[in-house]
Write an enzyme that holds these catalytic residues in place. Structure first.
Site, PDB file in Angstrom:
ATOM      1  N   ASP A 232      -2.324   6.369  -3.631  1.00  0.00           N
ATOM      2  CA  ASP A 232      -1.218   5.737  -2.910  1.00  0.00           C
ATOM      3  C   ASP A 232      -0.651   4.622  -3.781  1.00  0.00           C
ATOM      4  O   ASP A 232      -1.068   4.423  -4.922  1.00  0.00           O
ATOM      5  CB  ASP A 232      -1.656   5.235  -1.530  1.00  0.00           C
ATOM      6  CG  ASP A 232      -2.647   4.085  -1.606  1.00  0.00           C
ATOM      7  OD1 ASP A 232      -3.336   3.947  -2.626  1.00  0.00           O
ATOM      8  OD2 ASP A 232      -2.736   3.316  -0.633  1.00  0.00           O
TER       9      ASP A 232
ATOM     10  N   ASP B  77      -5.717   2.134  -3.780  1.00  0.00           N
ATOM     11  CA  ASP B  77      -7.026   1.953  -3.150  1.00  0.00           C
ATOM     12  C   ASP B  77      -7.405   3.177  -2.317  1.00  0.00           C
ATOM     13  O   ASP B  77      -8.488   3.227  -1.741  1.00  0.00           O
ATOM     14  CB  ASP B  77      -7.090   0.671  -2.313  1.00  0.00           C
ATOM     15  CG  ASP B  77      -6.115   0.657  -1.146  1.00  0.00           C
ATOM     16  OD1 ASP B  77      -5.288   1.596  -1.032  1.00  0.00           O
ATOM     17  OD2 ASP B  77      -6.157  -0.302  -0.349  1.00  0.00           O
TER      18      ASP B  77
ATOM     19  N   SER C  47       0.810  -1.211   0.000  1.00  0.00           N
ATOM     20  CA  SER C  47       0.000   0.000   0.000  1.00  0.00           C
ATOM     21  C   SER C  47       0.849   1.269   0.000  1.00  0.00           C
ATOM     22  O   SER C  47       1.633   1.508  -0.912  1.00  0.00           O
ATOM     23  CB  SER C  47      -0.948  -0.039   1.201  1.00  0.00           C
ATOM     24  OG  SER C  47      -1.902   0.979   1.137  1.00  0.00           O
TER      25      SER C  47
ATOM     26  N   ASP D 240      -0.850   1.375  -4.029  1.00  0.00           N
ATOM     27  CA  ASP D 240      -1.683   0.346  -4.656  1.00  0.00           C
ATOM     28  C   ASP D 240      -3.029   0.897  -5.112  1.00  0.00           C
ATOM     29  O   ASP D 240      -3.899   0.143  -5.537  1.00  0.00           O
ATOM     30  CB  ASP D 240      -1.867  -0.863  -3.739  1.00  0.00           C
ATOM     31  CG  ASP D 240      -2.776  -0.588  -2.547  1.00  0.00           C
ATOM     32  OD1 ASP D 240      -2.857   0.580  -2.116  1.00  0.00           O
ATOM     33  OD2 ASP D 240      -3.385  -1.538  -2.031  1.00  0.00           O
TER      34      ASP D 240
END
EC number: 5.4.2.10
Length: 448
Positions: free
Chosen positions: A241, A245, A102, A243
């Site tokens: 960010d 999400d 993340s 990843d």
């Protein structure tokens, strides 16, 4: 193996130390494959990743583990976490795996699992996987080994899905959009979506090299996007960010618009149109100003524990569609099954277009309460629960709560993804809030 092997959204940790090592990932892939095959029969598992250099190593290890359990593997390459959730459904796969840490530095990595319906795996499946981590790997017979394939059009499929979450005839022509892709998983899909919808785009941090993911960029380091918005005279800035999400935004005046404000913008606009399903789920960290603004409009609001898993649980329990976190992890259950930074950004821009108002005007309808958060890093071997339970820490919290006299609130909690204790204070006086937070954080740090 302890239940804590899984965090709130997956296995996490630095490569080369427990629990994330190639050996562990092979074992984890075998355990996942074995459990999925037991429940649903032999099928396929999708494997995607972000842009960290360690992803090359870990996706191979995951592929080996899944194949050894007799599951076919479909490799997706670098793709946003929510894209893997979506493709797991549409490809009729038995499960999806995301290799990503993340918003963490490139040196970290981790694993997230999705079920066949694109949601996080159930507690039952998770428990069974954990139990198999203590069992030696038993490779299936040669004729039963899984095969590996690659989905070459994964990015294109996801781009089309994202575009499909806004009204079919809507476009963003005449809008100038700045994008910060965090050198992460959205580096291909985000520019493609906004370009194909007609927006004029300015893009930064879309050249990942394996090491620069989240490095002074993206939703956790937004100063670069603010500068781009002002210099290029953009109507809006959007930062993801690593990843993708999560999403944070910048209005045309250069002001940061965080997850709470974005959630309010969506809820307020949909409520005015009579299209908001139920109310809004926030978290313990959600700004008190959002709660007050929603309540003044007659929009129900509840707080869940921090973590998208808990927001999701509350949404399902109440049959609501909209929830999220201050960090920009926003869930639109009427559009997708998980938090999706790109889909959430599209919903906000859609409301700007529909309401014919700029972001700063929509967000200004909510008054943010001053909020200060200090992260106290734990030392190796330290227990967050032990530190938080100590009398000195509790006494400092009680003292400052008495000082605030109901004009604010205090929250101490352990991070779900990093070895940190987060100290948060919120109230109507910025200087007082900062002073209280610094005092409590100093006490916590001394105990650590």
């Amino acid at each position: 193996m302890a239940k804590s092997f899984f965090g709130t959204d997956g296995v996490r940790g630095p490569v080369g130390s427990e629990p994330i090592t190639p050996k562990t990932i092979v074992h984890l892939g075998w355990a996942l494959g074995s459990v999925i095959k037991k429940h649903y029969g032999k099928g396929s598992v999708l494997v995607g990743k972000d842009t960290r250099v360690s992803g090359y190593l870990l996706e191979s290890a995951m592929e080996a583990g899944l194949s050894s359990a007799g599951m076919d593997v479909v490799m997706l390459g670098p793709l946003p976490t929510p894209a893997i959730a979506y493709l797991t459904q549409t490809a009729r796969a038995n499960a999806g795996v995301v290799i990503s840490a993340s918003h963490n530095p490139y040196s970290d990595n981790g694993i997230k699992f999705f079920s066949a319906n694109g949601s996080k795996i159930s507690d039952q499946i998770q428990t069974e996987i954990e139990q198999l981590m203590d069992v030696p790997i038993e490779v299936v017979a040669s004729e039963d080994l899984g095969k590996a394939f690659r989905m070459d059009d994964a990015v294109g499929r996801y781009v089309e899905f994202c575009k499909g979450t806004i009204p079919r005839r809507m476009n963003f022509r005449g809008l100038k959009v700045a994008l910060d892709c965090a050198n992460g998983a959205a580096y291909q899909s985000a520019p493609a979506v906004f370009h194909e919808l007609g927006a004029e785009i300015e893009v930064i941090n879309n050249k990942p090299n394996g090491y620069n993911i989240n490095e002074q960029c993206g939703s956790t380091h937004i100063a670069g996007l603010q500068k781009l918005v002002l210099d290029a005279e953009c109507d809006i800035g959007i930062a993801f960010d690593g990843d993708a999400d999560r999403v944070m935004m910048v209005d045309r005046q250069g002001n940061v618009v965080d997850g709470d404000q974005l959630l309010f913008v969506l809820a307020d606009s949909l409520h005015k149109q009579g299209r908001l399903k139920g109310g809004v789920v926030g978290t313990q960290m959600s700004n008190f100003g959002m709660q007050k603004a929603l309540e003044s409009r007659g929009i129900p609001f509840v707080r869940a524990k921090v973590g998208d898993r808990y927001v999701m649980q509350e949404l399902h329990t109440r049959d609501w569609a909209l929830g999220g976190e201050s960090s920009g992890h926003i869930i639109c259950l009427d559009k997708t099954t998980t938090g999706d930074g790109l889909v959430s950004a599209l919903q906000v821009v859609t409301q700007m277009t529909f309401m014919q108002k700029p972001l700063h005007e929509l967000a200004s309808q909510m008054q943010m309460y001053p909020q200060t958060m200090i992260n106290v890093r734990l030392k190796p071997g330290s227990s967050a629960a032990d530190v938080l339970a100590r009398a000195e820490v509790q006494a400092s919290v009680n003292e400052k709560e008495a000082q605030l006299q109901g004009r604010g609130r205090i929250l101490l909690r352990a991070s779900g993804t990093e070895p940190l204790i987060r100290v948060m204070v919120e109230g109507d006086d910025e200087a007082e809030v900062a002073s209280c937070c610094q005092h409590i954080a100093a006490v916590v740090e001394k105990q650590v």
